[in-house]
Design a protein around this motif. Structure first.
Motif, short mmCIF file in Angstrom:
data_model
loop_
_atom_site.label_atom_id
_atom_site.label_comp_id
_atom_site.label_asym_id
_atom_site.label_seq_id
_atom_site.Cartn_x
_atom_site.Cartn_y
_atom_site.Cartn_z
N ASP A 246 -0.18 -0.18 -4.49
CA ASP A 246 -1.62 -0.37 -4.75
C ASP A 246 -2.35 -0.11 -3.44
O ASP A 246 -2.30 -0.92 -2.51
CB ASP A 246 -1.88 -1.80 -5.24
N ASP A 247 -3.06 1.03 -3.35
CA ASP A 247 -3.71 1.38 -2.08
C ASP A 247 -4.87 0.46 -1.73
O ASP A 247 -5.37 0.46 -0.61
CB ASP A 247 -4.16 2.84 -2.06
N GLU A 248 -5.31 -0.37 -2.69
CA GLU A 248 -6.41 -1.28 -2.40
C GLU A 248 -5.99 -2.44 -1.50
O GLU A 248 -6.84 -3.12 -0.92
CB GLU A 248 -6.99 -1.83 -3.71
N VAL A 249 -4.69 -2.67 -1.36
CA VAL A 249 -4.26 -3.77 -0.48
C VAL A 249 -4.37 -3.38 0.99
O VAL A 249 -4.27 -4.23 1.87
CB VAL A 249 -2.83 -4.24 -0.80
N LEU A 250 -4.53 -2.09 1.29
CA LEU A 250 -4.70 -1.55 2.63
C LEU A 250 -3.43 -1.63 3.48
O LEU A 250 -3.03 -0.67 4.11
CB LEU A 250 -5.85 -2.25 3.37
N ALA B 28 0.82 -1.21 0.00
CA ALA B 28 0.00 0.00 0.00
C ALA B 28 0.85 1.26 0.00
O ALA B 28 0.46 2.29 -0.56
CB ALA B 28 -0.93 -0.01 1.21
N LEU B 29 2.02 1.18 0.65
CA LEU B 29 2.92 2.33 0.76
C LEU B 29 4.33 1.91 0.38
O LEU B 29 4.69 0.74 0.53
CB LEU B 29 2.92 2.88 2.19
N VAL C 59 -3.64 -7.03 4.04
CA VAL C 59 -4.81 -6.84 4.90
C VAL C 59 -6.09 -7.11 4.12
O VAL C 59 -7.03 -7.73 4.63
CB VAL C 59 -4.82 -5.41 5.48
N ALA C 60 -6.15 -6.66 2.86
CA ALA C 60 -7.35 -6.86 2.06
C ALA C 60 -7.67 -8.34 1.90
O ALA C 60 -8.83 -8.75 2.02
CB ALA C 60 -7.16 -6.21 0.68
N THR C 61 -6.66 -9.15 1.67
CA THR C 61 -6.88 -10.59 1.52
C THR C 61 -7.36 -11.20 2.82
O THR C 61 -8.27 -12.04 2.84
CB THR C 61 -5.59 -11.28 1.04
N ARG C 62 -6.74 -10.79 3.94
CA ARG C 62 -7.15 -11.35 5.23
C ARG C 62 -8.59 -10.96 5.56
O ARG C 62 -9.35 -11.74 6.13
CB ARG C 62 -6.20 -10.87 6.33
#
Length: 271
Positions: free
Chosen positions: A238-242, A208-209, A258-261
């Motif tokens: 990719d900011d969608e991964v959080l 994300a960063l 985080v997004a996947t979890r």
């Protein structure tokens, strides 16, 4: 490549590496010579068949090619090509693919010599990300109705003064002469060959960063221990991964985002 072709290109790579040890060999010129032969063979099916015909001796095939290219390429290029046509190939197309791969290798060796190979790898990766994010640009660069010269002009306008000359040459040849490859597949092939020059693997890291230098070093070291060889990181934001990290090396995917979890937790709740 299979069977005879795999063995033949392995031997050709050894000859190219031997040439690379000679400081007097102009690798950029060698790459250009080989690429010109690729273009010739891509246009001429009959010539490909003649140069791989098992009914003719290797010396006969080499002599024919030497006569055809006499005065048009350097002595080092002629010697390397002579070895290639003396070898056995499972199918005529494999010879052309081998010459194309060695041409790319020669460009990368030139970058390795002047210490810019890491930059070239990163520039190829960034160009791929730019194209992936701009559909109109990708459409133009892959449109068969757009002339090769126009595509070369577009690449020059995009990359001139922003990347290493090797990067610009490689991208230009890919968009002008894709050889039945998609733009993405061609850039991936370049990255693989560049990694092989370093005897290392390439990991696509999605976060994300941006990673700090320390994080980048620690992740590369951890992956190197896991795979038993050096690993080069291509980092994509990719900011969608959080949060967290997703790592892809070839077909292997390590997804700790985080997004996947959250997705996994959501699926468990609805069971």
């Amino acid at each position: 490549m299979q069977g005879a072709s795999r063995s033949s290109i392995g031997a050709a790579r050894e000859r190219l590496d031997a040439l690379a040890q000679s400081t007097g060999t102009d690798m950029e010129s060698l790459a250009g010579d080989l690429h010109s032969v690729v273009l010739l063979l891509d246009r001429t099916v009959v010539l490909r068949r003649v140069l791989t015909d098992p009914a003719r001796s290797g010396e006969s095939r080499a002599a024919f090619l030497a006569q055809l290219l006499d005065g048009q390429i350097s002595g080092e290029s002629a010697d390397l090509l002579g070895g290639l046509v003396r070898a056995r190939w499972s199918q005529p197309r494999d010879l052309v693919d081998a010459i194309d791969e060695l041409s790319i290798d020669a460009e990368l060796i030139a970058a390795e010599r002047d210490g810019s190979l890491d930059d070239v790898e990163d520039e190829l990766f960034r160009f791929g990300r730019i194209v992936a994010g701009q559909r109109e640009l990708r459409s133009t660069l892959t449109d068969p109705s757009v002339t090769d010269s126009r595509k070369a002009e577009l690449v020059a306008g995009l990359l001139e003064g922003r990347v290493r000359p090797v990067t610009r040459r490689l991208v230009t040849r890919l968009v002008a002469h894709p050889r039945s490859r998609s733009l993405e597949a061609g850039l991936d092939a370049y990255a693989r060959l560049a990694a092989e020059r370093r005897r290392r693997m390439v990991a696509l890291v999605t976060v994300a960063l941006p990673l700090t230098e320390e994080q980048n070093t620690r992740l590369a070291a951890a992956l190197g221990r896991l795979y038993g060889r050096p690993v080069h990181l291509n980092v994509e934001i990719d900011d969608e991964v959080l949060g967290g990290v997703r790592v892809q090396i070839g077909d292997d995917v390590i997804d700790g985002t985080v997004a996947t979890r959250l997705d996994e937790a959501g699926r468990r709740l609805v069971r």
